[in-house]
Motif scaffolding. Structure first.
Motif, PDB file in Angstrom:
ATOM      1  N   ALA A 103     -31.493  35.702  40.572  1.00 41.11           N
ATOM      2  CA  ALA A 103     -32.242  35.110  39.459  1.00 41.11           C
ATOM      3  C   ALA A 103     -33.196  36.147  38.862  1.00 41.11           C
ATOM      4  O   ALA A 103     -33.354  36.225  37.633  1.00 41.11           O
ATOM      5  CB  ALA A 103     -33.008  33.877  39.946  1.00 41.11           C
ATOM      6  N   GLU A 104     -33.809  36.952  39.714  1.00 44.22           N
ATOM      7  CA  GLU A 104     -34.730  37.993  39.218  1.00 44.22           C
ATOM      8  C   GLU A 104     -33.980  39.018  38.363  1.00 44.22           C
ATOM      9  O   GLU A 104     -34.452  39.421  37.296  1.00 44.22           O
ATOM     10  CB  GLU A 104     -35.386  38.678  40.423  1.00 44.22           C
ATOM     11  N   ALA A 106     -31.163  38.475  36.778  1.00 46.85           N
ATOM     12  CA  ALA A 106     -30.770  37.790  35.531  1.00 46.85           C
ATOM     13  C   ALA A 106     -31.931  37.806  34.537  1.00 46.85           C
ATOM     14  O   ALA A 106     -31.745  38.120  33.357  1.00 46.85           O
ATOM     15  CB  ALA A 106     -30.334  36.353  35.848  1.00 46.85           C
ATOM     16  N   ARG A 107     -33.124  37.496  35.025  1.00 43.38           N
ATOM     17  CA  ARG A 107     -34.304  37.534  34.124  1.00 43.38           C
ATOM     18  C   ARG A 107     -34.515  38.945  33.588  1.00 43.38           C
ATOM     19  O   ARG A 107     -34.766  39.140  32.407  1.00 43.38           O
ATOM     20  CB  ARG A 107     -35.562  37.060  34.874  1.00 43.38           C
ATOM     21  N   GLY A 108     -34.386  39.928  34.470  1.00 41.24           N
ATOM     22  CA  GLY A 108     -34.577  41.329  34.077  1.00 41.24           C
ATOM     23  C   GLY A 108     -33.570  41.796  33.036  1.00 41.24           C
ATOM     24  O   GLY A 108     -33.844  42.720  32.270  1.00 41.24           O
ATOM     25  N   GLY A 110     -32.554  39.915  30.695  1.00 39.57           N
ATOM     26  CA  GLY A 110     -32.828  39.165  29.470  1.00 39.57           C
ATOM     27  C   GLY A 110     -32.158  37.807  29.400  1.00 39.57           C
ATOM     28  O   GLY A 110     -32.041  37.222  28.308  1.00 39.57           O
ATOM     29  N   LEU A 111     -31.716  37.278  30.553  1.00 34.83           N
ATOM     30  CA  LEU A 111     -30.993  36.002  30.539  1.00 34.83           C
ATOM     31  C   LEU A 111     -31.891  34.803  30.854  1.00 34.83           C
ATOM     32  O   LEU A 111     -31.410  33.664  30.876  1.00 34.83           O
ATOM     33  CB  LEU A 111     -29.839  36.041  31.561  1.00 34.83           C
ATOM     34  N   GLY A 112     -33.163  35.083  31.110  1.00 33.24           N
ATOM     35  CA  GLY A 112     -34.053  34.009  31.561  1.00 33.24           C
ATOM     36  C   GLY A 112     -34.214  32.887  30.556  1.00 33.24           C
ATOM     37  O   GLY A 112     -34.248  31.715  30.929  1.00 33.24           O
ATOM     38  N   GLU A 113     -34.286  33.246  29.291  1.00 35.07           N
ATOM     39  CA  GLU A 113     -34.591  32.220  28.281  1.00 35.07           C
ATOM     40  C   GLU A 113     -33.389  31.331  27.992  1.00 35.07           C
ATOM     41  O   GLU A 113     -33.472  30.100  28.046  1.00 35.07           O
ATOM     42  CB  GLU A 113     -35.060  32.903  26.992  1.00 35.07           C
TER      43      GLU A 113
END
Ligand code: AMP
Length: 148
Positions: A103-104, A106-108, A110-113
């Motif tokens: 998950a981290e 993925a956020r890194g 740019g997929l978090g939003e």
């Protein structure tokens, strides 16, 4: 008895034991886990190249060679667990770490939003092709459900 004969007998005993336990037997998995390294183990050991996006002492994430989405990364444990069905109680912390790091990552990337999908294929029907546990991180487009 020749050396090759005794080797075959040992293989046969192992085969019987595994199938009699009611598990799916996967010769590729058996071969690689006993006789050599999987391609992902070789990537972890830096024996073959990969586009690595994250690594620590327990896991490694690298871009999939055949991406199925604009962002497609694989997160693998350094420990060679063939698949989630063969993970043990002792792997609990490692698997928790792998998911949180997925998950981290993925956020890194740019997929978090907009969101992303984590997929773990297990065995033949699950579509697993590399017998080294890995979590796909997929994102960058709207993914369909159910999967094919
Ligand atoms: P699975 O089908 O769930 O076992 O996923 C295996 C994935 O590994 C596939 O998406 C392949 O494209 C990917 N793959 C195989 N070899 C490599 C490699 N050398 N580097 C990066 N990805 C790979």
């Amino acid at each position: 008895m020749r050396c090759a004969d005794s080797f075959l007998i040992i293989i046969n005993v192992k085969l019987f034991h595994v199938s009699s336990a009611g598990n799916d037997f996967n010769f590729a998995s058996f071969f690689f886990s006993t006789m050599g390294k999987t391609i992902f183990q070789k990537i972890c050991d830096k024996e073959i190249p990969a586009d690595i996006v994250y690594e620590d002492d327990q896991v490694l994430a690298f871009r999939d060679a055949s991406p199925q989405a604009p962002t497609h990364v694989l997160m693998v444990p350094r420990k060679s667990i063939p698949r989630v069905n063969e993970a043990k109680d002792e792997d609990k912390l490692l698997l928790g770490h792998l998911l949180l790091k997925a998950a981290e990552v993925a956020r890194g990337l740019g997929l978090g939003e907009n969101g992303f999908r984590l997929v773990i294929n297990n065995g033949q029907d699950g579509g697993e092709s590399v017998p080294h546990l890995h979590c796909h991180i997929l994102g960058g487009r709207s993914l369909q459900w159910p999967p094919g």
